[in-house]
Design an enzyme around this catalytic site. Structure first.
Site, mmCIF file in Angstrom:
data_model
loop_
_atom_site.group_PDB
_atom_site.id
_atom_site.type_symbol
_atom_site.label_atom_id
_atom_site.label_comp_id
_atom_site.label_asym_id
_atom_site.label_seq_id
_atom_site.Cartn_x
_atom_site.Cartn_y
_atom_site.Cartn_z
ATOM 1 N N GLU A 162 13.319 -0.718 -29.823
ATOM 2 C CA GLU A 162 13.989 -2.010 -29.676
ATOM 3 C C GLU A 162 13.512 -2.766 -28.426
ATOM 4 O OE1 GLU A 162 16.502 -2.698 -31.862
ATOM 5 O OE2 GLU A 162 17.799 -4.184 -30.893
ATOM 6 N N ASP A 163 13.369 -2.043 -27.328
ATOM 7 C CA ASP A 163 13.215 -2.713 -26.031
ATOM 8 C C ASP A 163 11.850 -2.557 -25.357
ATOM 9 O OD1 ASP A 163 15.806 -3.495 -26.296
ATOM 10 O OD2 ASP A 163 16.636 -1.927 -25.011
#
Ligand code: MN
Length: 333
Positions: A82-83
């Site tokens: 996600e990051d």
């Protein structure tokens, strides 16, 4: 809330139980940590801490739950897809398919969660239930939901730097979706903490009031519970029933719910003592019930048989309430 000391990967490694595969487990977890640390390098949480503290805290919660090394490694890596620019394909090559598919599952749950945030407004119970079902169905592997719960636990513990509006939104969603999920999976400790943390943010005045009253009354209550438990255990020994007495702390959220539901003051809820006895066989459960009802007068309408009709999560027990030797209610499980 008090500031926690910074975590280190050794805090997690020291919880790996010694055994044949312990070295493999440590190698896997250390590797996951190195990758997560690089992936999140330079990222900072709202609290000002380095981002890596979050996956470390999630991994620690999982380790304390006794989860397997693959789940702990996935906990360390749960936010990298996600990051950061680490992708799933690379994770699968580096860690094998199991870690990668857990991370993939958590990332997908994250997306449902975000999507459901957009359609804000309060959810009704039916919508919450379908969201909870979707979480379980989406996660082919239940360990994905456990990682997601650990993620939510740490986020709830560290809400302080967020605006009141965001904190309340988080707390509401936790009560609607995540605490019931923890309950369904039988992770009681997390369910209670999620509920108490939610109440703390949704209604800080009530939370503080109940917490203060608990501190004030704790000793008296514990002594009385202990006395009843001893009487019962002596009786069970006489009858040759092997059983264990496990205390049952009351949580702030459940006290508040009961006060509200029954419209009664704190003392009437809190003065109810609870004794919980676990035993090895179903017939022994019913024998113990008979003994409890012989020692103290049962209160009509308070008996529930979750052996004949188990709960959703397969929890099985008998619940009753009797009048204790001081005239106050005593609950038995
Ligand atoms: Mn996270």
């Amino acid at each position: 809330m008090s500031k926690q000391p910074l975590l280190d990967i050794s805090d997690i490694l020291e919880r790996i139980r010694p055994g044949e595969r312990a070295d493999d487990a440590r190698t896997l977890i250390k590797h996951a940590y190195t990758v997560a640390e690089q992936a999140h390098a330079g990222q900072i949480r709202k609290s000002g801490e380095p981002y890596i503290q979050h996956p470390l805290a999630v991994a620690l919660l999982l380790a304390d739950m006794g989860m397997d090394p693959v789940t702990i490694a996935a906990g360390l890596l749960h936010d990298v897809v996600e990051d950061s620019d680490v992708d799933l394909k690379w994770l699968a090559q580096e860690f094998g398919p199991y870690v990668a598919s857990l991370v993939d599952g958590v990332t997908k749950l994250e997306q449902i969660d975000k999507f459901s945030h957009k359609s804000e407004g309060l959810r009704n119970e039916q919508e919450s239930e379908s969201l909870r079902k979707m979480f379980i169905a989406m996660a082919e592997d239940i360990r994905v939901v456990i990682i997601k719960l650990a993620d939510r636990m740490h986020n709830m513990r560290t809400l302080a730097p967020l605006s009141e509006e965001r904190r309340k939104a988080f707390a509401r969603e936790t009560l609607e979706i995540f605490a019931p999920l923890a309950n369904r999976l039988g992770v009681w400790q997390w369910k209670w903490e999620l509920e108490d943390l939610s109440l703390h943010h949704l209604d800080p005045a009530t939370y503080a009031e109940i917490a203060a009253l608990i501190t004030e009354r704790r000793l008296e209550r514990e002594a009385s519970t202990q006395r009843h438990a001893e009487i019962l255990m002596q009786e069970l020994t006489k009858e040759n029933i092997e059983a264990e007495n496990s205390g049952r702390p009351k949580h702030i959220y459940s006290i508040q719910r009961k006060m509200r539901r029954k419209g009664v003051p704190f003392s009437q809820v809190y003065d109810i003592r609870g004794v919980r006895v676990t035993t090895h066989t179903i017939p022994d459960c019913y024998r113990i019930l008979g003994i409890v009802h012989g020692l103290w007068k049962p209160i009509p309408g308070e008996f529930d048989d979750y052996i004949a009709t188990p709960k959703d999560n397969m929890y099985q027990s008998l619940h009753t309430a009797v009048v204790g030797d001081d005239g106050k209610t005593l609950e038995g499980q």
